[in-house]
Design an enzyme around this catalytic site. Structure first.
Site, PDB file in Angstrom:
ATOM      1  N   ASP A  71       0.859  -1.182   0.000  1.00 54.12           N
ATOM      2  CA  ASP A  71       0.000   0.000   0.000  1.00 54.12           C
ATOM      3  C   ASP A  71       0.895   1.232   0.000  1.00 54.12           C
ATOM      4  O   ASP A  71       2.056   1.162   0.424  1.00 54.12           O
ATOM      5  CB  ASP A  71      -0.921   0.019   1.226  1.00 54.12           C
ATOM      6  CG  ASP A  71      -2.205   0.797   0.989  1.00 54.12           C
ATOM      7  OD1 ASP A  71      -3.265   0.158   0.821  1.00 54.12           O
ATOM      8  OD2 ASP A  71      -2.158   2.044   0.952  1.00 54.12           O
ATOM      9  N   ASP A 123       4.181   1.643  -4.308  1.00 50.66           N
ATOM     10  CA  ASP A 123       3.500   2.455  -5.305  1.00 50.66           C
ATOM     11  C   ASP A 123       3.626   1.701  -6.630  1.00 50.66           C
ATOM     12  O   ASP A 123       4.737   1.501  -7.137  1.00 50.66           O
ATOM     13  CB  ASP A 123       4.169   3.827  -5.391  1.00 50.66           C
ATOM     14  CG  ASP A 123       3.523   4.748  -6.403  1.00 50.66           C
ATOM     15  OD1 ASP A 123       2.771   4.265  -7.277  1.00 50.66           O
ATOM     16  OD2 ASP A 123       3.784   5.965  -6.350  1.00 50.66           O
ATOM     17  N   VAL A 124       2.501   1.264  -7.186  1.00 54.26           N
ATOM     18  CA  VAL A 124       2.558   0.411  -8.375  1.00 54.26           C
ATOM     19  C   VAL A 124       2.998   1.157  -9.634  1.00 54.26           C
ATOM     20  O   VAL A 124       3.178   0.539 -10.686  1.00 54.26           O
ATOM     21  CB  VAL A 124       1.212  -0.300  -8.627  1.00 54.26           C
ATOM     22  CG1 VAL A 124       0.878  -1.248  -7.480  1.00 54.26           C
ATOM     23  CG2 VAL A 124       0.086   0.706  -8.879  1.00 54.26           C
ATOM     24  N   ASN A 158      -5.097  -5.169  -6.752  1.00 57.74           N
ATOM     25  CA  ASN A 158      -6.250  -4.405  -6.292  1.00 57.74           C
ATOM     26  C   ASN A 158      -6.047  -2.898  -6.424  1.00 57.74           C
ATOM     27  O   ASN A 158      -7.014  -2.138  -6.369  1.00 57.74           O
ATOM     28  CB  ASN A 158      -6.535  -4.768  -4.829  1.00 57.74           C
ATOM     29  CG  ASN A 158      -7.688  -4.000  -4.247  1.00 57.74           C
ATOM     30  OD1 ASN A 158      -8.814  -4.118  -4.710  1.00 57.74           O
ATOM     31  ND2 ASN A 158      -7.421  -3.204  -3.220  1.00 57.74           N
ATOM     32  N   TYR A 185     -11.212   6.535 -15.767  1.00 56.45           N
ATOM     33  CA  TYR A 185     -11.345   5.325 -14.959  1.00 56.45           C
ATOM     34  C   TYR A 185     -11.943   4.181 -15.774  1.00 56.45           C
ATOM     35  O   TYR A 185     -11.483   3.034 -15.688  1.00 56.45           O
ATOM     36  CB  TYR A 185     -12.210   5.633 -13.738  1.00 56.45           C
ATOM     37  CG  TYR A 185     -12.275   4.533 -12.712  1.00 56.45           C
ATOM     38  CD1 TYR A 185     -11.140   4.132 -12.018  1.00 56.45           C
ATOM     39  CD2 TYR A 185     -13.482   3.906 -12.409  1.00 56.45           C
ATOM     40  CE1 TYR A 185     -11.200   3.123 -11.058  1.00 56.45           C
ATOM     41  CE2 TYR A 185     -13.558   2.908 -11.453  1.00 56.45           C
ATOM     42  CZ  TYR A 185     -12.414   2.521 -10.782  1.00 56.45           C
ATOM     43  OH  TYR A 185     -12.482   1.525  -9.830  1.00 56.45           O
ATOM     44  N   LYS A 237     -10.189   0.614 -16.529  1.00 54.86           N
ATOM     45  CA  LYS A 237     -10.766  -0.656 -16.105  1.00 54.86           C
ATOM     46  C   LYS A 237     -11.114  -1.547 -17.310  1.00 54.86           C
ATOM     47  O   LYS A 237     -10.993  -2.781 -17.219  1.00 54.86           O
ATOM     48  CB  LYS A 237     -12.000  -0.419 -15.239  1.00 54.86           C
ATOM     49  CG  LYS A 237     -11.672   0.137 -13.860  1.00 54.86           C
ATOM     50  CD  LYS A 237     -10.790  -0.811 -13.046  1.00 54.86           C
ATOM     51  CE  LYS A 237     -10.647  -0.388 -11.601  1.00 54.86           C
ATOM     52  NZ  LYS A 237      -9.810  -1.306 -10.801  1.00 54.86           N
ATOM     53  N   ALA A 257     -19.194  -1.563  -3.735  1.00 51.57           N
ATOM     54  CA  ALA A 257     -18.830  -2.256  -2.493  1.00 51.57           C
ATOM     55  C   ALA A 257     -18.702  -1.220  -1.384  1.00 51.57           C
ATOM     56  O   ALA A 257     -17.925  -0.269  -1.504  1.00 51.57           O
ATOM     57  CB  ALA A 257     -17.526  -3.024  -2.664  1.00 51.57           C
TER      58      ALA A 257
END
Length: 267
Positions: A55, A83-84, A109, A175, A179, A208
């Site tokens: 994270d 950090d991806v 995720n 976004y 996705k 969610a």
């Protein structure tokens, strides 16, 4: 005529069945109270040998590791700031799994949302969402896939997509594109990795509920979003996590390149 959908009660929490006994699982964006945190808890309950939480939020990450270590044992839980968008940090996160015997399951995720009309969207806004949500997922697939291949593991990669990748919504061009890209990336990388016995699938949740979402979303919008759902309610994060665990487990051994809708909103 619009049909009012009464809000159905959430089901009882499903007990564990040892679906990931002995596995080593790495999860990005795993701190806090969202889907990533629910996945980490679920895989520990399902018998994972070890988990690695990644994270960018150091305080939440530290708190999550401490809490999980107290409940499940410090010898099963590790964490690392990740950090991806940074290849070196992605590699370091995967290397952390070596303390447990190397990654068996990679759950991607991490993602970034936001709202901006396409006419007002800046290059920076567009690029940041794409880099974290889509390119970040690619970096993690590439890194985890290479390690699984080199170790001769029949590993599993599970990506978090979104119904936004299928359905149009105002202000979500960046976004939604990211996705939708995750979905296509899932299908194509699944074929690339299949010769090595590595499976790649994705989930596509809609709504969610968790504390952060409730904090940044108005009651009116939440009520509207809930009405789009068959049960008239948001999913609990653990309900999405359960499907991710299924995809990570041997129960889905013949599934690869699939995007599973965890929602009544599908293509």
């Amino acid at each position: 005529m619009t049909t009012h959908r009464p809000e159905q009660p959430a089901p009882d929490y499903v007990p564990a069945h040892g679906l990931l006994t002995g596995k080593v699982v790495v999860v990005t964006a795993a701190a806090g109270a969202g889907i990533g945190a629910a996945v980490i808890r679920r895989v520990l309950e399902e018998g994972a040998e070890g988990v690695v939480l990644g994270d960018t939020h150091e305080r939440r990450l530290s708190e999550a590791q401490e809490s999980l270590a107290q409940e499940f044992g410090a010898d099963r839980v590790a964490s690392l700031t990740c950090d991806v968008t940074d290849e070196a940090q992605v590699q370091a996160l995967l290397a952390e799994a070596d303390r447990f015997g190397g990654v068996d399951v990679m759950v991607n995720n991490a993602g970034l949302g936001g709202t901006a009309d396409i006419l007002d969207m800046t290059d920076e806004e567009w690029s940041r969402v794409i880099d974290i949500t889509l390119t970040g997922t690619m970096r993690c697939i590439r890194a985890a896939g290479a390690r699984m291949k080199d170790a001769g593991k029949r590993g599993v990669i599970v990506n978090n997509a979104s119904v936004i990748g299928w359905r149009a919504q105002e202000g979500q061009a960046h976004y939604a594109a990211a996705k939708a890209g995750v979905m296509a990336l899932t299908r194509c990388s699944a074929l690339d990795l299949a010769p090595h016995g590595i499976r790649v699938n994705a989930v596509s949740p809609s709504l969610a509920m968790h504390p952060f979402l409730a904090k940044v979303t108005s009651d009116e919008l939440l009520a509207e979003l809930k009405q789009r759902e068959a049960f008239g309610r948001a999913a609990e994060p653990w309900e999405v996590a359960n499907v991710m665990v299924f995809l990570a487990s041997d129960y889905s051994s013949y599934l690869t390149g699939e995007v599973i809708s965890v929602s009544s909103q599908h293509a």
